[in-house]
Design an enzyme around this catalytic site. Structure first.
Site, PDB file in Angstrom:
ATOM      1  N   GLY A  46     -58.646 -18.037 -54.562  1.00 36.21           N
ATOM      2  CA  GLY A  46     -59.865 -17.246 -54.667  1.00 36.21           C
ATOM      3  C   GLY A  46     -61.060 -18.042 -55.130  1.00 36.21           C
ATOM      4  O   GLY A  46     -62.186 -17.758 -54.728  1.00 36.21           O
ATOM      5  N   LYS A  85     -61.914 -20.963 -51.713  1.00 34.03           N
ATOM      6  CA  LYS A  85     -61.345 -20.332 -50.524  1.00 34.03           C
ATOM      7  C   LYS A  85     -61.235 -21.286 -49.346  1.00 34.03           C
ATOM      8  O   LYS A  85     -60.325 -21.171 -48.529  1.00 34.03           O
ATOM      9  CB  LYS A  85     -62.189 -19.113 -50.130  1.00 34.03           C
ATOM     10  CG  LYS A  85     -62.139 -17.970 -51.131  1.00 34.03           C
ATOM     11  CD  LYS A  85     -63.031 -16.829 -50.696  1.00 34.03           C
ATOM     12  CE  LYS A  85     -63.042 -15.704 -51.718  1.00 34.03           C
ATOM     13  NZ  LYS A  85     -61.762 -15.014 -51.822  1.00 34.03           N
ATOM     14  N   ASN A 111     -64.504  -8.021 -58.398  1.00 38.73           N
ATOM     15  CA  ASN A 111     -64.972  -8.616 -57.145  1.00 38.73           C
ATOM     16  C   ASN A 111     -64.557  -7.759 -55.964  1.00 38.73           C
ATOM     17  O   ASN A 111     -63.507  -7.126 -55.976  1.00 38.73           O
ATOM     18  CB  ASN A 111     -64.449 -10.052 -56.997  1.00 38.73           C
ATOM     19  CG  ASN A 111     -63.152 -10.133 -56.225  1.00 38.73           C
ATOM     20  OD1 ASN A 111     -63.133 -10.117 -54.993  1.00 38.73           O
ATOM     21  ND2 ASN A 111     -62.037 -10.202 -56.964  1.00 38.73           N
ATOM     22  N   ARG A 112     -65.402  -7.761 -54.972  1.00 37.10           N
ATOM     23  CA  ARG A 112     -65.089  -7.132 -53.680  1.00 37.10           C
ATOM     24  C   ARG A 112     -65.504  -8.095 -52.564  1.00 37.10           C
ATOM     25  O   ARG A 112     -66.193  -7.727 -51.616  1.00 37.10           O
ATOM     26  CB  ARG A 112     -65.777  -5.773 -53.551  1.00 37.10           C
ATOM     27  CG  ARG A 112     -67.275  -5.759 -53.811  1.00 37.10           C
ATOM     28  CD  ARG A 112     -67.843  -4.384 -53.458  1.00 37.10           C
ATOM     29  NE  ARG A 112     -69.269  -4.264 -53.684  1.00 37.10           N
ATOM     30  CZ  ARG A 112     -69.825  -3.680 -54.750  1.00 37.10           C
ATOM     31  NH1 ARG A 112     -69.074  -3.168 -55.709  1.00 37.10           N
ATOM     32  NH2 ARG A 112     -71.145  -3.610 -54.851  1.00 37.10           N
ATOM     33  N   GLY A 151     -63.794  -9.730 -50.187  1.00 37.85           N
ATOM     34  CA  GLY A 151     -63.337  -9.356 -48.851  1.00 37.85           C
ATOM     35  C   GLY A 151     -62.924 -10.514 -47.970  1.00 37.85           C
ATOM     36  O   GLY A 151     -63.261 -10.548 -46.776  1.00 37.85           O
ATOM     37  N   PHE A 152     -62.172 -11.463 -48.547  1.00 37.85           N
ATOM     38  CA  PHE A 152     -61.652 -12.597 -47.758  1.00 37.85           C
ATOM     39  C   PHE A 152     -62.778 -13.333 -47.017  1.00 37.85           C
ATOM     40  O   PHE A 152     -62.646 -13.693 -45.845  1.00 37.85           O
ATOM     41  CB  PHE A 152     -60.600 -12.137 -46.747  1.00 37.85           C
ATOM     42  CG  PHE A 152     -59.246 -11.813 -47.321  1.00 37.85           C
ATOM     43  CD1 PHE A 152     -58.947 -12.065 -48.654  1.00 37.85           C
ATOM     44  CD2 PHE A 152     -58.261 -11.251 -46.519  1.00 37.85           C
ATOM     45  CE1 PHE A 152     -57.682 -11.768 -49.163  1.00 37.85           C
ATOM     46  CE2 PHE A 152     -57.001 -10.948 -47.023  1.00 37.85           C
ATOM     47  CZ  PHE A 152     -56.712 -11.202 -48.356  1.00 37.85           C
ATOM     48  N   ASN A 189     -53.118 -19.957 -49.519  1.00 33.17           N
ATOM     49  CA  ASN A 189     -53.019 -18.504 -49.534  1.00 33.17           C
ATOM     50  C   ASN A 189     -53.595 -17.963 -48.228  1.00 33.17           C
ATOM     51  O   ASN A 189     -54.735 -18.256 -47.880  1.00 33.17           O
ATOM     52  CB  ASN A 189     -53.791 -17.973 -50.747  1.00 33.17           C
ATOM     53  CG  ASN A 189     -53.621 -16.492 -50.971  1.00 33.17           C
ATOM     54  OD1 ASN A 189     -53.945 -15.695 -50.117  1.00 33.17           O
ATOM     55  ND2 ASN A 189     -53.154 -16.144 -52.160  1.00 33.17           N
ATOM     56  N   SER A 197     -54.711  -7.885 -51.799  1.00 31.67           N
ATOM     57  CA  SER A 197     -56.136  -7.776 -52.109  1.00 31.67           C
ATOM     58  C   SER A 197     -56.577  -6.332 -51.887  1.00 31.67           C
ATOM     59  O   SER A 197     -56.262  -5.740 -50.857  1.00 31.67           O
ATOM     60  CB  SER A 197     -56.959  -8.701 -51.213  1.00 31.67           C
ATOM     61  OG  SER A 197     -58.341  -8.406 -51.365  1.00 31.67           O
ATOM     62  N   ASN A 236     -59.575  -5.501 -51.319  1.00 34.22           N
ATOM     63  CA  ASN A 236     -60.896  -5.565 -50.687  1.00 34.22           C
ATOM     64  C   ASN A 236     -60.856  -5.698 -49.172  1.00 34.22           C
ATOM     65  O   ASN A 236     -61.893  -5.887 -48.544  1.00 34.22           O
ATOM     66  CB  ASN A 236     -61.691  -6.729 -51.292  1.00 34.22           C
ATOM     67  CG  ASN A 236     -61.883  -6.551 -52.787  1.00 34.22           C
ATOM     68  OD1 ASN A 236     -62.196  -5.455 -53.240  1.00 34.22           O
ATOM     69  ND2 ASN A 236     -61.670  -7.609 -53.538  1.00 34.22           N
ATOM     70  N   LYS A 242     -47.737 -12.509 -52.617  1.00 36.37           N
ATOM     71  CA  LYS A 242     -48.593 -12.091 -53.739  1.00 36.37           C
ATOM     72  C   LYS A 242     -48.738 -10.581 -53.724  1.00 36.37           C
ATOM     73  O   LYS A 242     -49.151  -9.986 -52.722  1.00 36.37           O
ATOM     74  CB  LYS A 242     -49.972 -12.745 -53.652  1.00 36.37           C
ATOM     75  CG  LYS A 242     -50.815 -12.521 -54.914  1.00 36.37           C
ATOM     76  CD  LYS A 242     -52.003 -13.450 -54.966  1.00 36.37           C
ATOM     77  CE  LYS A 242     -52.725 -13.337 -56.310  1.00 36.37           C
ATOM     78  NZ  LYS A 242     -53.835 -14.320 -56.422  1.00 36.37           N
ATOM     79  N   THR A 266     -55.565  -8.532 -58.345  1.00 40.70           N
ATOM     80  CA  THR A 266     -56.462  -7.729 -59.165  1.00 40.70           C
ATOM     81  C   THR A 266     -56.057  -6.252 -59.137  1.00 40.70           C
ATOM     82  O   THR A 266     -55.304  -5.804 -58.275  1.00 40.70           O
ATOM     83  CB  THR A 266     -57.911  -7.871 -58.683  1.00 40.70           C
ATOM     84  OG1 THR A 266     -57.978  -7.479 -57.295  1.00 40.70           O
ATOM     85  CG2 THR A 266     -58.371  -9.309 -58.826  1.00 40.70           C
ATOM     86  N   GLY A 322     -59.124 -10.605 -65.134  1.00 41.98           N
ATOM     87  CA  GLY A 322     -59.476 -11.053 -66.480  1.00 41.98           C
ATOM     88  C   GLY A 322     -58.711 -10.306 -67.558  1.00 41.98           C
ATOM     89  O   GLY A 322     -57.660  -9.705 -67.308  1.00 41.98           O
ATOM     90  N   GLY A 332     -55.138 -12.109 -66.377  1.00 40.97           N
ATOM     91  CA  GLY A 332     -55.541 -11.867 -67.759  1.00 40.97           C
ATOM     92  C   GLY A 332     -55.268 -12.981 -68.739  1.00 40.97           C
ATOM     93  O   GLY A 332     -55.321 -12.764 -69.949  1.00 40.97           O
TER      94      GLY A 332
END
Length: 336
Positions: free
Chosen positions: A60, A63, A108-109, A111-112, A136, A172, A174, A214, A244, A265, A294
């Site tokens: 992330g 990328k 975050n959004r 979106g790849f 990834n 994801s 997103n 993942k 997330t 986080g 986290g």
């Protein structure tokens, strides 16, 4: 440390601008980066790969694989790039990253957003880094969910020769409907085809590259059990827990808490560790877990190992604390 000086400047920018500036700087000034942090070697073998320590960089941040060499200077035991899709795509409109500093969190959004798998491979080829590199992979936004496997297979074919391991990102929040792939029947079909292609590529290249999956933190116990069963059934090499979260319970009422996207986080720490513990019980040691979510201080990394992870990854905590967190996490996981 340099990051202590740079952070106020970066945090004065919008999160989107700070991210872009950071990657640009790391990409163009890699040759000026100091040597890797002199961290004590703590080798561990996971998935048949020798990792110099248990602490990696999560996917992330980079990328497109533009900053691999610079990121390697921070002492990570492995680096994961992506998520990457077959074709480049812009991702969601900006703003698409939001800080929640009081909780050391980010929403975050994105979106790849990436430049496509061929671009990523070109960057990997020119990188000097010879350590453990994960790639990834995801699906394009406009690929129907029932054809998602086609995108994963395209990416797997193209990155296989250049990766230490490949992560299949189905978690994801997103990309519309992506998490449907965690469903029992959808996951069974996806993993079956990926595993068959992995065997073909292993024969073709004379080299076995592990596959990891993942998963999301927003799973109930039955879903975790079903995923564990599928991982064992298809002989997947590892699982990364977690991506997330869509939950906002831990940041309710804080600025930006209502923004759409995945929360990472500090507030994710306990949820991700709980998923690790449940996975570890369900898997009974049959395949390794990489714990992420986290980690904002070294002891949090050790907690994930105690819950059943073999390796950990950093992202949001690294944004807030910089390279010192890598050192702290490596120290905390010493002699585990």
């Amino acid at each position: 440390m340099l990051y202590d000086l740079a952070r106020p400047l970066l945090f004065a920018l919008s999160p989107d601008s700070a991210h872009e500036l950071s990657i640009w700087t790391l990409k163009h000034f890699a040759g000026w980066m100091p040597a890797a942090q002199p961290l004590e070697a703590q080798p561990v073998e996971v998935m048949g790969i020798r990792f110099p320590n248990r602490v990696g960089l999560a996917a992330g941040l980079d990328k497109n694989g533009e900053a691999i060499d610079a990121l390697a200077s921070f002492g990570f035991g492995h680096i994961e790039v992506g998520s990457v899709t077959p074709r480049g795509q812009p991702g969601n409109p900006k703003p698409r990253i939001f800080r929640i500093p009081q909780s050391e969190a980010i929403i975050n959004r994105m979106g790849f957003n990436n430049h496509g798998v061929d671009n990523l491979v070109s960057h990997i080829r020119t990188a000097r880094f010879k350590g453990v590199l994960g790639v990834n992979i995801g699906k394009n936004l406009d690929t129907p969910i029932e054809r998602a496997v086609d995108d994963y297979l395209i990416c797997l074919d193209k990155v296989y020769a250049h990766a230490s391991y490949v992560t299949v990102n189905i978690s994801s929040p997103n990309t519309k409907n992506l998490r449907q792939l965690q469903g029992e029947s959808e996951l069974d079909g996806l993993l079956g085809q990926l595993k068959a292609r992995q065997q073909q590529l292993s024969d073709q290249h004379g080299r076995y590259v592990p596959l990891t999956l993942k998963i999301a933190p927003d799973l109930d116990d039955a879903q975790i059990t079903n995923i564990a069963d599928a991982l064992r059934r298809h002989r997947i090499d590892g699982v990364i827990a977690t991506n997330t979260t869509l939950s906002r319970e831990a940041v309710s009422g804080q600025p930006n808490a209502d923004e759409t996207g995945g929360l990472s986080g500090g507030p994710l720490r306990h949820a991700s560790t709980a998923v690790i513990a449940k996975l570890a019980k369900a898997l009974a040691g049959e395949l390794p877990i990489i714990g992420v979510g986290g980690i904002t201080e070294g002891q949090h990394a050790r907690e994930k190992l105690e819950a059943g992870a073999s390796l950990v990854q950093l992202y949001t905590g690294f944004i807030y604390h910089g390279p010192s967190l890598v050192r702290d996490a490596v120290t905390a996981t010493r002699d585990f």
